[in-house]
Write an enzyme that holds these catalytic residues in place. Structure first.
Site, PDB file in Angstrom:
ATOM      1  N   LEU A 115      14.940 -29.434  16.466  1.00  0.00           N
ATOM      2  CA  LEU A 115      14.854 -30.469  17.535  1.00  0.00           C
ATOM      3  C   LEU A 115      13.255 -31.211  16.886  1.00  0.00           C
ATOM      4  O   LEU A 115      13.117 -32.147  17.462  1.00  0.00           O
ATOM      5  CB  LEU A 115      14.976 -30.219  18.890  1.00  0.00           C
ATOM      6  CG  LEU A 115      16.216 -29.590  19.354  1.00  0.00           C
ATOM      7  CD1 LEU A 115      16.011 -29.139  20.872  1.00  0.00           C
ATOM      8  CD2 LEU A 115      17.066 -30.856  19.364  1.00  0.00           C
ATOM      9  N   GLY A 157       5.975 -28.322  15.920  1.00  0.00           N
ATOM     10  CA  GLY A 157       4.689 -28.482  16.218  1.00  0.00           C
ATOM     11  C   GLY A 157       3.836 -27.658  15.474  1.00  0.00           C
ATOM     12  O   GLY A 157       4.064 -26.822  14.472  1.00  0.00           O
ATOM     13  N   VAL A 195      11.093 -25.897  17.287  1.00  0.00           N
ATOM     14  CA  VAL A 195      12.139 -26.013  18.471  1.00  0.00           C
ATOM     15  C   VAL A 195      13.533 -26.238  18.016  1.00  0.00           C
ATOM     16  O   VAL A 195      13.662 -27.106  17.124  1.00  0.00           O
ATOM     17  CB  VAL A 195      11.522 -26.905  19.651  1.00  0.00           C
ATOM     18  CG1 VAL A 195      12.736 -26.779  20.836  1.00  0.00           C
ATOM     19  CG2 VAL A 195      10.244 -26.557  20.002  1.00  0.00           C
ATOM     20  N   ASP A 207      -3.148 -30.961  28.466  1.00  0.00           N
ATOM     21  CA  ASP A 207      -2.587 -31.752  27.274  1.00  0.00           C
ATOM     22  C   ASP A 207      -1.617 -32.498  27.781  1.00  0.00           C
ATOM     23  O   ASP A 207      -0.719 -32.970  26.921  1.00  0.00           O
ATOM     24  CB  ASP A 207      -2.101 -30.860  26.221  1.00  0.00           C
ATOM     25  CG  ASP A 207      -1.943 -31.687  24.780  1.00  0.00           C
ATOM     26  OD1 ASP A 207      -2.451 -32.644  24.618  1.00  0.00           O
ATOM     27  OD2 ASP A 207      -1.164 -31.262  23.982  1.00  0.00           O
TER      28      ASP A 207
END
Length: 409
Positions: free
Chosen positions: A16, A19, A24, A132
């Protein structure tokens, strides 16, 4: 990892996203075939103890927040030396994709900012600071905004789940950093409020308040006053005043997330009484067209009685208390057939094996644990529990958790 079976119970189906900390995947929990999001620590960070600590902390801080807009955490463990985190799988677009450089309309901006402020207020109430917040970390699932990525979040409390970043280290995304973040100072709830102000500005104009080279943006975050709104749609003076307050350079002068939510909810969008209407009537449906008259809150137990199965012995007072909260609780046997009307199971003192056996019924299972028993929570979640309530179990707390898991199902 596509096609791999992680920890013997999660089949990896598709990637998906990636990072700095992890990758993910879309996965399925076996044997239930429940779709989940599986985040795995990047292999090049497996031997980095600090990366492992940050990954574990993300699981702890995210699981600490109970709110409809928070992402549910199902499991945490290790596979072939790499830590993994299993979360609720969300379908939809990020707020960044929704904005895509263009205003979303005043009414929609108010609606989404109200939802965002509500979950942030809930996080601040338990000492959780996200640090964040940005459009990329907000996902739109139908009419609901959901907050993602607690990788930089911290609990304002001592211990391993608390803050890990040293003072003097700048973390976050420049376009949404508060002045105190940009200076590398210690941060608190006002930092999240500032980021929400940046997001509100971007929803209204299509661009964050300050953009450009990183150092230019950081300098403006610290010293430049909030820019004026450049919009073609009229913006209520009360909304612009709130935006400016959220972007105040002095943290102590910013409104709290609770105040932001309440002031946004008070804005009335009916154009026949001098109010505004969403530009895109089809985006958020009827809710966006009428806006909100009160702040969104975690939903209470359903108004109609919901049947709950109790596997084990509980005091009669707990059953009576559940009934007062809208749940009809019936004691059932673990090996007996579960009625079609049963919506969830409560299994006090259940072992991991007993939880796994109950999970095959396809119903959310809640068990209990002693306060401070840090090992039981991840163990029960791995076994298939949907949530854990702390002992001594009260009817109100159990009803709240039952309402949450039933609603999600």
């Amino acid at each position: 990892m596509i096609g791999e079976i992680v920890a013997g119970r999660y089949r990896v189906d598709a990637e998906l996203g990636r990072g700095g900390m992890g990758i993910v995947y879309r996965a399925a929990q076996l044997p239930l075939e429940r779709p989940v999001a599986l985040k795995v620590l990047r292999r090049e960070l497996v031997d980095d103890p600090k990366a492992r600590m940050r990954f574990e902390r993300e699981a702890r801080v995210a699981s600490a927040l109970e709110h409809p807009a928070a992402v549910a955490i199902y499991d945490f463990g290790e596979h072939e030396g790499a830590a993994f985190l299993v979360m609720e799988l969300l379908e939809g677009d990020t707020l960044a994709q929704r904005i895509a450089g263009a205003p979303v309309g005043v009414a929609v901006a108010i609606e989404l900012s109200t939802q965002l402020a509500d979950v942030v207020a809930a996080a601040h109430a338990i000492g959780l600071v996200h640090r964040d917040l940005k459009p990329e970390n907000a996902m739109l699932t139908g009419e609901r905004l959901r907050v993602l990525d607690f990788g930089l979040a911290f609990l304002r409390a001592p211990g391993p789940a608390g803050r890990m970043t040293r003072e003097g280290v700048v973390v976050g995304t420049p376009e949404y950093l508060s002045p105190e973040q940009a200076r590398g100072e210690d941060v608190g709830p006002p930092t999240d409020v500032y980021a929400m102000g940046c997001m509100l500005h971007e929803m209204l104009t299509g661009q964050p308040p300050f953009a450009g080279a990183e150092m230019d943006v950081l300098t403006k975050q610290m010293f430049a006053p909030p820019p004026a709104l450049a919009t073609t749609e009229p913006v209520p003076a009360a909304l612009d005043e709130l935006r400016r307050g959220m972007l105040d350079k002095v943290a102590a002068r910013r409104p709290s997330a609770d105040e932001v939510r309440d002031r946004l909810a008070a804005l009335d969008p009916d154009p026949e009484r001098g109010r505004v209407r969403a530009r895109d009537d089809g985006y958020l449906g009827a809710r966006a067209r009428r806006m909100v008259d009160a702040a969104p809150r975690p939903e209470p137990a359903p108004s109609d009685t919901v049947e709950i199965g109790v596997v084990g012995a509980v005091p009669p007072s707990l059953l009576i208390g559940l009934s007062a909260n809208g749940f009809a609780a019936f004691v059932v046997s673990a090996d007996a057939a579960i009625g079609a009307e049963t919506r969830a199971l409560f299994a006090p003192n259940a072992t991991e094996a007993e939880i796994a056996a109950l999970a095959v019924h396809g119903l959310p299972v809640i068990t209990d644990a002693d306060r401070g028993d840090a090992a039981r929570l991840p163990a029960t979640l791995r076994a298939g529990a949907a949530d854990v309530v702390l002992r001594p179990v009260t009817a109100a707390e159990l009803a709240r958790k039952l309402a949450r898991v039933v609603r999600r199902r």
